[in-house]
Design a protein around this motif. Structure first.
Motif, PDB file in Angstrom:
ATOM      1  N   LYS A  54      34.853  40.220  47.372  1.00 12.61           N
ATOM      2  CA  LYS A  54      35.944  39.266  47.179  1.00 12.61           C
ATOM      3  C   LYS A  54      36.646  39.439  45.832  1.00 12.61           C
ATOM      4  O   LYS A  54      37.817  39.133  45.692  1.00 12.61           O
ATOM      5  CB  LYS A  54      35.423  37.830  47.260  1.00 12.61           C
ATOM      6  CG  LYS A  54      34.959  37.419  48.617  1.00 12.61           C
ATOM      7  CD  LYS A  54      34.417  35.994  48.557  1.00 12.61           C
ATOM      8  CE  LYS A  54      33.779  35.609  49.857  1.00 12.61           C
ATOM      9  NZ  LYS A  54      33.200  34.252  49.810  1.00 12.61           N
ATOM     10  N   LYS A  55      35.912  39.906  44.835  1.00 10.13           N
ATOM     11  CA  LYS A  55      36.473  40.074  43.494  1.00 10.13           C
ATOM     12  C   LYS A  55      37.179  41.416  43.304  1.00 10.13           C
ATOM     13  O   LYS A  55      37.723  41.676  42.249  1.00 10.13           O
ATOM     14  CB  LYS A  55      35.362  39.941  42.446  1.00 10.13           C
ATOM     15  CG  LYS A  55      34.714  38.583  42.413  1.00 10.13           C
ATOM     16  CD  LYS A  55      33.610  38.583  41.371  1.00 10.13           C
ATOM     17  CE  LYS A  55      32.908  37.264  41.310  1.00 10.13           C
ATOM     18  NZ  LYS A  55      31.827  37.288  40.310  1.00 10.13           N
ATOM     19  N   GLY A  56      37.105  42.271  44.320  1.00 10.97           N
ATOM     20  CA  GLY A  56      37.725  43.587  44.211  1.00 10.97           C
ATOM     21  C   GLY A  56      36.797  44.671  43.709  1.00 10.97           C
ATOM     22  O   GLY A  56      37.223  45.807  43.471  1.00 10.97           O
ATOM     23  N   ASN A  57      35.512  44.352  43.541  1.00 10.94           N
ATOM     24  CA  ASN A  57      34.535  45.353  43.108  1.00 10.94           C
ATOM     25  C   ASN A  57      34.218  46.298  44.263  1.00 10.94           C
ATOM     26  O   ASN A  57      33.974  45.855  45.388  1.00 10.94           O
ATOM     27  CB  ASN A  57      33.237  44.688  42.648  1.00 10.94           C
ATOM     28  CG  ASN A  57      33.423  43.857  41.409  1.00 10.94           C
ATOM     29  OD1 ASN A  57      34.142  44.242  40.492  1.00 10.94           O
ATOM     30  ND2 ASN A  57      32.778  42.702  41.369  1.00 10.94           N
ATOM     31  N   LEU A  58      34.191  47.581  43.992  1.00  8.75           N
ATOM     32  CA  LEU A  58      33.865  48.583  44.999  1.00  8.75           C
ATOM     33  C   LEU A  58      32.385  48.478  45.355  1.00  8.75           C
ATOM     34  O   LEU A  58      31.522  48.614  44.483  1.00  8.75           O
ATOM     35  CB  LEU A  58      34.189  49.981  44.468  1.00  8.75           C
ATOM     36  CG  LEU A  58      33.903  51.155  45.385  1.00  8.75           C
ATOM     37  CD1 LEU A  58      34.737  51.078  46.658  1.00  8.75           C
ATOM     38  CD2 LEU A  58      34.174  52.471  44.652  1.00  8.75           C
ATOM     39  N   LEU A  59      32.086  48.204  46.625  1.00 15.38           N
ATOM     40  CA  LEU A  59      30.701  48.090  47.088  1.00 15.38           C
ATOM     41  C   LEU A  59      30.196  49.393  47.691  1.00 15.38           C
ATOM     42  O   LEU A  59      29.023  49.731  47.557  1.00 15.38           O
ATOM     43  CB  LEU A  59      30.585  46.993  48.145  1.00 15.38           C
ATOM     44  CG  LEU A  59      30.939  45.582  47.705  1.00 15.38           C
ATOM     45  CD1 LEU A  59      30.908  44.635  48.891  1.00 15.38           C
ATOM     46  CD2 LEU A  59      30.011  45.115  46.598  1.00 15.38           C
ATOM     47  N   MET A  60      31.095  50.116  48.375  1.00 14.22           N
ATOM     48  CA  MET A  60      30.700  51.326  49.074  1.00 14.22           C
ATOM     49  C   MET A  60      31.882  52.270  49.169  1.00 14.22           C
ATOM     50  O   MET A  60      33.015  51.838  49.373  1.00 14.22           O
ATOM     51  CB  MET A  60      30.197  50.983  50.479  1.00 14.22           C
ATOM     52  CG  MET A  60      29.786  52.192  51.293  1.00 14.22           C
ATOM     53  SD  MET A  60      29.102  51.763  52.921  1.00 14.22           S
ATOM     54  CE  MET A  60      30.436  50.868  53.652  1.00 14.22           C
ATOM     55  N   GLU A  61      31.606  53.559  49.007  1.00  9.72           N
ATOM     56  CA  GLU A  61      32.635  54.577  49.192  1.00  9.72           C
ATOM     57  C   GLU A  61      32.037  55.707  50.003  1.00  9.72           C
ATOM     58  O   GLU A  61      30.972  56.226  49.662  1.00  9.72           O
ATOM     59  CB  GLU A  61      33.137  55.093  47.847  1.00  9.72           C
ATOM     60  CG  GLU A  61      34.203  56.163  47.992  1.00  9.72           C
ATOM     61  CD  GLU A  61      34.829  56.533  46.660  1.00  9.72           C
ATOM     62  OE1 GLU A  61      35.843  55.917  46.311  1.00  9.72           O
ATOM     63  OE2 GLU A  61      34.280  57.425  45.991  1.00  9.72           O
ATOM     64  N   ILE A  62      32.722  56.070  51.091  1.00 10.48           N
ATOM     65  CA  ILE A  62      32.267  57.156  51.954  1.00 10.48           C
ATOM     66  C   ILE A  62      33.338  58.239  51.951  1.00 10.48           C
ATOM     67  O   ILE A  62      34.497  57.964  52.250  1.00 10.48           O
ATOM     68  CB  ILE A  62      32.011  56.661  53.387  1.00 10.48           C
ATOM     69  CG1 ILE A  62      30.920  55.594  53.385  1.00 10.48           C
ATOM     70  CG2 ILE A  62      31.635  57.828  54.298  1.00 10.48           C
ATOM     71  CD1 ILE A  62      30.688  54.927  54.719  1.00 10.48           C
TER      72      ILE A  62
END
Length: 184
Positions: A54-62
């Motif tokens: 929700k804050k715009g933090n990247l949680l996962m990148e594939i």
């Protein structure tokens, strides 16, 4: 050679994620395709799927291969101050490559990054040093046995601007110097 870069954004990638699950968790997803014009043909050079909180933090990148199979995956965990405290990297088959744990000092500066490999084996550790003004003065990275892998020093002028960054190798020999000049 002519190069055209086009980035496409979409809300979700149906085959890769469940959009409803992402919405339920308050996350936002993004899919990017980067194209280049090569020999008058538009070719996909990179495909990236990302999920944010929700804050715009990247949680996962594939990162995806050209055939849409997974090339690599990276996940991120944040503390209450939105600083990355854990970063985990996997290869295309889902096998753990590395896991990094980052610790911060009371001023929210990185204090230490410890990198573990598969089976939680220590790979390297980076310690950060700061001066009384909170400016980073040194980064020292050691391997699992404690031997230096690399060291970076930082020098500042009287106004606090970075003027020099020097990188040393495992033998403490200078391998790069970058100087910064400012006009005040």
């Amino acid at each position: 050679m002519k190069t055209l870069i086009l980035i496409l954004y979409v809300v979700s990638l149906g085959n890769l994620c469940n959009a409803q699950t992402a919405v339920d968790r308050g996350a936002r997803t993004q899919y990017q395709e980067v194209y280049e014009l090569r020999n008058d043909t538009l070719q996909t050079t990179k495909r990236i799927y990302q999920e944010f909180d929700k804050k715009g933090n990247l949680l996962m990148e594939i990162l995806l291969n050209s055939d849409s199979t997974v090339k690599s995956k990276e996940t991120f965990i944040y503390n209450k101050k939105d600083e990355v405290v854990e970063n985990t990297k996997y290869d295309g088959s889902g096998t753990l490559i590395s896991r990094s744990i980052t610790d911060y000092n009371k001023f929210n500066d990185k204090k230490e990054i410890v990198v573990f490999g598969p089976e939680n084996i220590l790979m390297e550790k980076t310690l950060f040093t700061y001066d009384l003004f909170g400016r980073k003065t040194e980064e020292r990275t050691t391997n699992a046995t404690g031997s230096q892998v690399r060291r970076i020093t930082y020098v500042y002028d009287k106004k606090g601007s970075l003027t020099e960054r020097t990188t040393f190798n495992e033998s403490n020999t200078i391998i790069a110097i970058k100087k910064y000049v400012y006009t005040y």
